[in-house]
Design a protein around this motif. Structure first.
Motif, short mmCIF file in Angstrom:
data_model
loop_
_atom_site.label_atom_id
_atom_site.label_comp_id
_atom_site.label_asym_id
_atom_site.label_seq_id
_atom_site.Cartn_x
_atom_site.Cartn_y
_atom_site.Cartn_z
N GLY A 52 0.84 -1.18 0.00
CA GLY A 52 0.00 0.00 0.00
C GLY A 52 0.87 1.23 0.00
O GLY A 52 1.41 1.61 1.04
N SER A 53 1.04 1.85 -1.17
CA SER A 53 2.00 2.95 -1.31
C SER A 53 1.31 4.31 -1.20
O SER A 53 0.09 4.41 -1.07
CB SER A 53 2.70 2.85 -2.67
OG SER A 53 1.75 3.03 -3.73
N GLY A 54 2.12 5.36 -1.25
CA GLY A 54 1.60 6.72 -1.18
C GLY A 54 2.71 7.67 -0.80
O GLY A 54 3.88 7.43 -1.09
N ARG A 55 2.35 8.74 -0.11
CA ARG A 55 3.39 9.68 0.30
C ARG A 55 4.29 9.07 1.37
O ARG A 55 5.38 9.58 1.65
CB ARG A 55 2.77 10.98 0.79
CG ARG A 55 1.89 10.90 2.02
CD ARG A 55 1.19 12.24 2.23
NE ARG A 55 0.54 12.33 3.53
CZ ARG A 55 -0.17 13.40 3.91
NH1 ARG A 55 -0.31 14.41 3.08
NH2 ARG A 55 -0.75 13.44 5.09
N SER A 56 3.85 7.95 1.94
CA SER A 56 4.69 7.22 2.90
C SER A 56 5.91 6.60 2.23
O SER A 56 6.93 6.39 2.89
CB SER A 56 3.86 6.11 3.55
OG SER A 56 3.37 5.21 2.57
N THR A 57 5.81 6.31 0.94
CA THR A 57 6.85 5.52 0.27
C THR A 57 8.21 6.21 0.30
O THR A 57 9.22 5.61 0.69
CB THR A 57 6.41 5.21 -1.17
OG1 THR A 57 5.12 4.58 -1.15
CG2 THR A 57 7.39 4.28 -1.85
N VAL A 58 8.25 7.46 -0.09
CA VAL A 58 9.51 8.21 -0.05
C VAL A 58 9.96 8.39 1.40
O VAL A 58 11.16 8.28 1.71
CB VAL A 58 9.36 9.58 -0.74
CG1 VAL A 58 10.56 10.47 -0.44
CG2 VAL A 58 9.20 9.38 -2.24
#
Length: 206
Positions: A52-58
């Motif tokens: 589950g990706s998003g702005r958390s990924t970076v």
């Protein structure tokens, strides 16, 4: 909108979380206190996997040695992938994997977890589809001392919380897969972080 959950306490928590997220758009959509804890405990010797990706990924990638991030929504994958291309991060393997069964009866999103070597991962973030199956499979993939992060945890495991979608407050039975997960991890250290809107749990493997 479910008006039943809009108590004065929930309204206050929801507004506080909204303000926090508006001023911290580079941070994951999890409980703010969980973000603080992770910021203090993640390091560049760790390998992570994120479902589950998003702005958390970076955000995770900046704090880890390497990160595998898996997304099942194609349009969202393209958007996040464009953001990654515009960043200076080069330690991410970002993968699109459908979360529905293919013609051979396999679910690529889940199969990715099966391909990971046992006891090889320092943190696994379960914040997408098939959370029950992935949480169970994550147990063997984590190294000793590794972190399993489960978002919206009040929906799945027994917690004392003011978050409105706590399955205990709804007089619901815990699903069998989650009951198995709770039994297997009952000796693990469990850290609970709540925004009052939802709960993030980090379990630490012995």
């Amino acid at each position: 909108m479910n008006l039943k959950i809009w108590t004065p306490r929930y309204a206050k928590n929801r507004i506080s979380l909204y303000i926090y997220e508006q001023f911290n758009k580079d941070k994951p959509w999890i409980a703010p206190t969980a973000i603080q804890w992770l910021d203090e405990h993640l390091n560049k010797n760790m390998m992570g996997v994120e479902f589950g990706s998003g702005r958390s990924t970076v955000w995770y990638a900046k704090r880890l040695k390497s990160l595998i991030s898996i997304e099942d929504h194609q349009d969202w994958f393209k958007q996040v992938n464009d953001d990654l291309k515009n960043s200076d991060i080069d330690n991410i393997s970002y993968l699109f994997k459908p979360s529905i069964m293919d013609s051979e009866g396999n679910i690529p999103y889940i199969e990715l977890m099966d391909s990971i070597e046992e006891s090889s991962v320092d943190i696994i973030v379960v914040d997408g589809k098939h959370r029950d199956t992935l949480a169970l499979k994550a147990i063997d993939k984590l190294a000793s001392g590794g972190y399993l992060l489960l978002d919206d945890a009040e929906r799945y495991i027994p917690l004392k919380t003011h978050a409105p979608y706590n399955y205990l407050n709804q007089q619901s039975e815990q699903l069998p897969t989650w009951k198995e997960f709770s039994n297997v991890t009952k000796q693990w250290k469990q850290l609970q972080f709540s925004s009052g809107v939802s709960d993030t749990v980090i379990l630490i493997k012995p």
